[in-house]
Scaffold this motif. Sequence first.
Motif, PDB file in Angstrom:
ATOM      1  N   VAL A   1      -3.510  -2.749   6.851  1.00 55.26           N
ATOM      2  CA  VAL A   1      -2.063  -2.603   7.051  1.00 55.26           C
ATOM      3  C   VAL A   1      -1.780  -1.719   8.256  1.00 55.26           C
ATOM      4  N   ILE A   2      -2.522  -0.628   8.397  1.00 53.20           N
ATOM      5  CA  ILE A   2      -2.295   0.260   9.535  1.00 53.20           C
ATOM      6  C   ILE A   2      -2.483  -0.484  10.848  1.00 53.20           C
ATOM      7  N   CYS A   3      -3.538  -1.321  10.929  1.00 49.85           N
ATOM      8  CA  CYS A   3      -3.823  -1.980  12.207  1.00 49.85           C
ATOM      9  C   CYS A   3      -3.060  -3.291  12.385  1.00 49.85           C
ATOM     10  N   SER A  11       3.807  -4.706  14.260  1.00 48.23           N
ATOM     11  CA  SER A  11       2.471  -5.130  13.861  1.00 48.23           C
ATOM     12  C   SER A  11       1.650  -5.536  15.080  1.00 48.23           C
ATOM     13  N   ARG A  12       2.249  -6.242  16.000  1.00 52.15           N
ATOM     14  CA  ARG A  12       1.539  -6.691  17.204  1.00 52.15           C
ATOM     15  C   ARG A  12       1.076  -5.500  18.029  1.00 52.15           C
ATOM     16  N   GLN A  13       1.938  -4.518  18.186  1.00 52.24           N
ATOM     17  CA  GLN A  13       1.559  -3.333  18.954  1.00 52.24           C
ATOM     18  C   GLN A  13       0.428  -2.559  18.282  1.00 52.24           C
ATOM     19  N   ARG A  14       0.426  -2.528  16.955  1.00 51.48           N
ATOM     20  CA  ARG A  14      -0.639  -1.823  16.244  1.00 51.48           C
ATOM     21  C   ARG A  14      -1.975  -2.549  16.399  1.00 51.48           C
ATOM     22  N   GLY A  32     -12.291  -0.843  -4.694  1.00 54.47           N
ATOM     23  CA  GLY A  32     -11.119  -1.476  -5.271  1.00 54.47           C
ATOM     24  C   GLY A  32      -9.884  -0.606  -5.287  1.00 54.47           C
ATOM     25  N   SER A  33      -9.967   0.595  -4.727  1.00 51.87           N
ATOM     26  CA  SER A  33      -8.811   1.507  -4.752  1.00 51.87           C
ATOM     27  C   SER A  33      -7.784   1.192  -3.677  1.00 51.87           C
ATOM     28  N   GLY A  34      -8.142   0.321  -2.716  1.00 49.05           N
ATOM     29  CA  GLY A  34      -7.196  -0.051  -1.668  1.00 49.05           C
ATOM     30  C   GLY A  34      -7.520   0.529  -0.304  1.00 49.05           C
ATOM     31  N   LYS A  35      -8.726   1.081  -0.133  1.00 46.83           N
ATOM     32  CA  LYS A  35      -9.068   1.725   1.136  1.00 46.83           C
ATOM     33  C   LYS A  35      -9.074   0.729   2.303  1.00 46.83           C
ATOM     34  N   THR A  36      -9.743  -0.401   2.108  1.00 50.38           N
ATOM     35  CA  THR A  36      -9.793  -1.403   3.174  1.00 50.38           C
ATOM     36  C   THR A  36      -8.405  -1.966   3.447  1.00 50.38           C
ATOM     37  N   THR A  37      -7.634  -2.179   2.399  1.00 55.80           N
ATOM     38  CA  THR A  37      -6.263  -2.664   2.568  1.00 55.80           C
ATOM     39  C   THR A  37      -5.443  -1.692   3.401  1.00 55.80           C
ATOM     40  N   LEU A  38      -5.633  -0.401   3.183  1.00 55.35           N
ATOM     41  CA  LEU A  38      -4.922   0.609   3.964  1.00 55.35           C
ATOM     42  C   LEU A  38      -5.212   0.429   5.451  1.00 55.35           C
ATOM     43  N   GLY A  54       5.708   6.527   4.566  1.00 54.84           N
ATOM     44  CA  GLY A  54       6.270   5.766   3.450  1.00 54.84           C
ATOM     45  C   GLY A  54       5.729   4.364   3.319  1.00 54.84           C
ATOM     46  N   LEU A  55       4.434   4.197   3.516  1.00 50.20           N
ATOM     47  CA  LEU A  55       3.826   2.865   3.485  1.00 50.20           C
ATOM     48  C   LEU A  55       3.743   2.338   2.054  1.00 50.20           C
TER      49      LEU A  55
END
Length: 217
Positions: A48-50, A69-72, A39-45, A6-7
């Motif tokens: 956020v994941i990391c 976030s720190r653990q990721r 520009g579709s948001g791939k790098t942003t994804l 649910g990101l």
Amino acid sequence: MLDVIGLRYHPATAPAPVLADVSLQLTVGSPALVAGRSGSGKTTLLEVICGLAEADAGRFLWQGEALSSRQRRWLCGLVFQFPERHFLGLTVGQELKLGQRRLTAEKAEAVLEQVGLGNLSLQQAPERLSGGQQRRLALAVQLVRDARVLLLDEPTAGLDWTVREEVLQLIADLAKERALLVVTHEPELFRGVVERGWRLEQGTLRPLEAIHSGSLR
């Protein structure tokens, strides 16, 4: 196994969410891919994941345990599209030792061997390496960190065909012991390397069809 559930990510400067209710699962030994236009948001994804960018909503689980976030940031290793722009060390050895003060020369050389840079001097300047060598060095940095999840942003961009094939084989080898996610605008290049995939459009993911054969759409 890393579960992203649910990101949602909606920066204040964007009229609509860059990521809206994105869910995916990454498993060790099963490399995955997210395709999408520039520009579709791939790098942003990946950011956020990391844990480099803070999600507005969503959960992240590693082996069923919630992650901050720190653990990721510790768990994940992000290799940017142009990793040479992020190198800080004056030499290959310095780059590998950033944040790893106890790294021995033997360990550094072993990691370089693992990524196909076994003949590279630790005194070599990163900016003097070829594009393919710079990608490999960026991967070596993450192996030194023992990142359990590798996040690769356009790892074959700008490489000629020979070097590209070598990098693809390296990705396949590294994915055997780690969770791995590639984002790219050229998913067809990863046929035979990546087993599962999605397409990112308007902030949402849908399954990428025919990832092993035929056209990817």
